[in-house]
Design a protein around this motif. Sequence first.
Motif: not given
Length: 394
Positions: A40, A42-43, A46, A113-114, A138, A190
């Motif tokens: 993704k 926007s991530e 990661i 993650h998340f 996050h 991050a």
Amino acid sequence: MLSQSIQSIRQITRAFARLLKIFISAEKPRIVYYLDNFPKTSETFILNEIAVLKDMGVEVEIVAFNDPKEPHVNALVLKHALPQHTYYINAQSFLDRACNQLVALAPAVLHSHFAYEAAWSMVRLAHRYGRSCSVTAHAYDIFRSDILRRGIAAPVLTGVDVVITPSHYNKRYIHQNFKIPLGKIHVVRASIFLTEDATIGVQNDVVSAGRLIEKKGFVTLLESMASLQASHPIKLKTLIIGDGEDMRDLKDFARKLGIEDTVEFAGELTNEETIARIGSSRIFVLPCCFAADGDVDVCPLVIQEAMAIGVTVVSTNIASIPELVEDGISGLLVPPSSPVELAQAIKRLLDNSELMATLSNNAKKKIKQDFDVEHQTAELVSIWQKELGLTKHD
């Protein structure tokens, strides 16, 4: 209908066979990531983390609930052949069970993650098979009221062995709101890959980038630019990079303010294109705010990118952002949702190139010291080794 069912069964069988070959082979994976979405745009944090782990020689496999199928794919995805190491689990119970069992047999650590759906599946899996697990919490997963009402974050955070989070602000928040012991929570930023200055000649006075959603503060940015245009002798060019649910409303608002001819909405760009266009601007502005649903940004990577390449930054003094941008030292900070004060900060920089240079130089040092993804990922591995028993061999 029958042909579709046969095709579905074949797909399940092929996925099962691939997983079986991977997970019972002599070269077993050591870290398995459980993710809601991958890859993704926007991530990027990661992807950066996984890329460094791969460079370190750590074996990584990815189990994801969803492929966003976005138009742009980060070059790191292809560089590390990550599609060949990613397994998508859908709602078909057979495939779920097969993947769960196979993944459980191999890795030394499960990580997510998340603190959301994929993480909750990971926790249940880890408990069932006696595996160590950790999660990086996050923003939306621990701040947004609608997400919190689903009741997933709390059992994830209490169920994992280690909680990772990108800021000290988050650490305090998780401790206070979820009653997680401070000793269980570790701060790992991050972060980004360090890059050289990318300025290619000024094409815009102000640039901003991010998903076009409330917490980024684009409404405040447009209001401040309208104020500056009214008093500035020449037109100031503003570039906004990104896509999102507020795109149409923001364009309409720019027209209402009478600045539509000076604001470019570039839409979603690749990471490389975004950095290049930030580098062609004088000032980077991201006036983050608390959204109505409680969501808020955490040390945004795009601010880090701007700081790393030498573009002076203006943001807001909320949540964890002061951990990234030190007001008057590595950038300027103003209160959220304050277009007048934001306009004053932008004008201050436009009128003082010496101040811009000082802030820029300090910002590059800050990123190199505290937000280098290689250093931060090494810290993550160290935590896994110390807290979860990951060995160097693993």
